[in-house]
Design a protein around this motif. Structure first.
Motif, mmCIF file in Angstrom:
data_model
loop_
_atom_site.group_PDB
_atom_site.id
_atom_site.type_symbol
_atom_site.label_atom_id
_atom_site.label_comp_id
_atom_site.label_asym_id
_atom_site.label_seq_id
_atom_site.Cartn_x
_atom_site.Cartn_y
_atom_site.Cartn_z
ATOM 1 N N ASN A 1 -2.265 8.600 7.454
ATOM 2 C CA ASN A 1 -0.806 8.671 7.409
ATOM 3 C C ASN A 1 -0.349 10.030 6.894
ATOM 4 O OD1 ASN A 1 -0.535 8.488 4.381
ATOM 5 N ND2 ASN A 1 -1.513 6.515 4.766
ATOM 6 N N SER B 1 -11.967 6.134 3.532
ATOM 7 C CA SER B 1 -11.942 5.478 4.851
ATOM 8 C C SER B 1 -12.537 6.396 5.913
ATOM 9 C CB SER B 1 -10.509 5.098 5.227
ATOM 10 O OG SER B 1 -9.754 6.261 5.515
ATOM 11 N N MET C 1 -7.273 2.986 4.417
ATOM 12 C CA MET C 1 -6.221 3.160 5.425
ATOM 13 C C MET C 1 -6.844 3.006 6.805
ATOM 14 S SD MET C 1 -5.580 7.316 5.113
ATOM 15 C CE MET C 1 -5.993 7.613 3.395
ATOM 16 N N PRO D 1 0.809 -1.231 0.000
ATOM 17 C CA PRO D 1 0.000 0.000 0.000
ATOM 18 C C PRO D 1 0.839 1.277 0.000
ATOM 19 C CG PRO D 1 -0.879 -1.582 1.582
ATOM 20 C CD PRO D 1 0.416 -2.146 1.082
ATOM 21 N N ARG D 2 1.953 1.275 0.736
ATOM 22 C CA ARG D 2 2.787 2.482 0.815
ATOM 23 C C ARG D 2 3.308 2.881 -0.564
ATOM 24 N NH1 ARG D 2 8.140 4.058 1.693
ATOM 25 N NH2 ARG D 2 8.359 5.911 3.028
ATOM 26 N N PHE E 1 0.563 4.849 -2.248
ATOM 27 C CA PHE E 1 0.445 6.193 -1.685
ATOM 28 C C PHE E 1 1.524 7.120 -2.256
ATOM 29 C CE2 PHE E 1 -2.040 4.067 1.681
ATOM 30 C CZ PHE E 1 -3.075 4.976 1.824
#
Length: 421
Positions: free
Chosen positions: A209, A239, A205, A170-171, A174
């Motif tokens: 973040n 989310s 998420m 996932p990072r 992003f």
């Protein structure tokens, strides 16, 4: 080490030999790291175009420790040559090693303050690591960062134009969307920037973040520049954490959008000046100034909906510009960018607003529409396939089952009454 080099040279010919070599290298990995300072001379005995897997293990161990600026200059050349000549089928057997080497390569070109040197090799590395153009690798964000720092925006567009359907971490998604959004802003492609930044702020998420927070700030500003407004709420599919916290964490930007919606340029400029330090510390002051400038455009566009003709002096007064000349410059730029359709009579300083001349029936326009429809059909088929795979995935079904209510009465047929009353 001499024996291992000999085995690498002898087991790099066929696919079965390379698999055997992979097992040997895994067993020797700890020894390679322990002897990392002795390894550079052995690299000269290996050919990266033939012994790619063995070369990769040696190179990864060589670069694992701290690197001085002098060493970085040497390693950058070595790694760039390896990326250019290595065999994709071999390095894919150790993707984590290859990614580590490429990330260290990025760190080293940044240490040398020469990000442009890393752009072409990193693009080559992505192509060799990818199984298809739909696969987002861990190297995508690294490549976009190098393009961003070297202002090599056009090279990044070849990657950003590809549709992504497979993501490892996932990072990576992003960062890919965040850096891609910044590159699109640099190219004045605000629609593409909005799409990428939107993906960051609405991605699943568990907790908000730092990447999403920074993306949301830019998302607000680009929305103002491109649409002239910012939606008050995020979409329902964002989310719950993002919907609850992003506005609070980006309060100065939300207030800026609120001031923008009033349409009063003086109030907006006063607010920007009062919060200048905050915007500057976020490295968003330039984008804020573009948002302020876009208000003039929005106010001019509103005039086209009310008037057929106006003098430049009237436009300057209504839009709060300093002079007719400044109004003329804004109108000319908007005509050039296709944001309004108008003509200016230089003799009397009158502006005549026109309708959109595009009839949407030229061969070129029909071809563009057809191409867009074809792309949408392809994406739709992909999404249907992904939906079917997800609906059969045991992990997804188990998670969905746990989160479902204990009794869902819609799943049961209505029970007929036992007696008629």
């Amino acid at each position: 080490m001499e024996g291992l080099v000999t085995q690498i040279q002898g087991l790099s010919g066929t696919a079965s030999d390379v698999l055997s070599l992979q097992n040997l290298l895994k067993q020797a990995d700890d020894s390679l790291h322990a002897e990392s300072t002795r390894l550079p001379p052995f690299l000269d005995q290996l050919d990266p175009s033939k012994h790619s897997l063995g070369y990769l293990y040696f190179l990864e161990a060589c670069t694992a420790g701290p690197v001085t600026q002098e060493q970085a200059s040497s390693f950058v050349l070595t790694i760039a040559r390896f990326i250019s000549s290595c065999v994709a089928e071999q390095i894919r057997l150790a993707p984590d090693k290859f990614i580590s080497v490429c990330k260290r390569f990025k760190d080293q070109v940044l240490l040398l303050e020469e990000p442009l040197r890393g752009v072409a090799p990193m693009l080559t590395a992505i192509r060799k690591l990818q199984l298809s153009s739909e696969h987002l690798t861990a190297l995508h964000p690294e490549f976009l960062l190098l393009c961003l720092l070297s202002k090599c925006y056009k090279t990044a567009l070849s990657i950003l134009d590809e549709d992504i359907f497979e993501v490892d971490q996932p990072r990576d998604l992003f960062l890919y969307c965040y850096y891609g959004g910044m590159i699109s802003i640099g190219q004045k492609q605000f629609r593409k920037a909005l799409e990428l930044l939107h993906n960051v702020v609405t991605a699943p998420m568990s907790t908000v973040n730092a990447i999403a927070v920074e993306a949301f700030k830019k998302y607000i500003l680009v929305s103002l520049i491109h649409h002239g407004q910012f939606p008050t709420n995020l979409p329902k599919y964002a989310s719950s954490g993002a919907q609850r916290n992003l506005k609070t964490l980006c309060q100065p930007y939300v207030e800026l959008a609120s001031s923008y919606s009033n349409g009063k340029i003086a109030d907006l400029e006063t607010y920007v000046e009062a919060n200048k330090d905050k915007f500057e510390s976020d490295n968003n002051l330039g984008l804020v100034k573009q948002a302020v400038s876009s208000m003039y455009k929005r106010n001019i566009q509103r005039l086209t909906q009310t008037y057929l003709t106006l003098s430049l002096q009237d436009i300057a007064n209504r839009v709060q510009l300093n002079s007719p000349k400044e109004a003329e410059m804004h109108v000319l730029q908007m005509i050039k960018d296709g944001e309004i359709y108008a003509t200016i009579n230089q003799k009397d300083g009158m502006v005549r607003f026109l309708e959109d001349p595009e009839q949407y029936k030229t061969c070129e326009m029909i071809e563009r529409i057809g191409s867009s429809i074809q792309r949408l059909m392809t994406v739709s088929k992909k999404l249907n396939v992904m939906d079917e795979l997800m609906s059969c995935d045991p992990l997804y079904l188990a998670k969905a089952g746990r989160e479902r209510q204990r009794f869902d009465f819609d799943d049961f047929d209505n029970v007929p009454p036992r007696y008629n009353i």
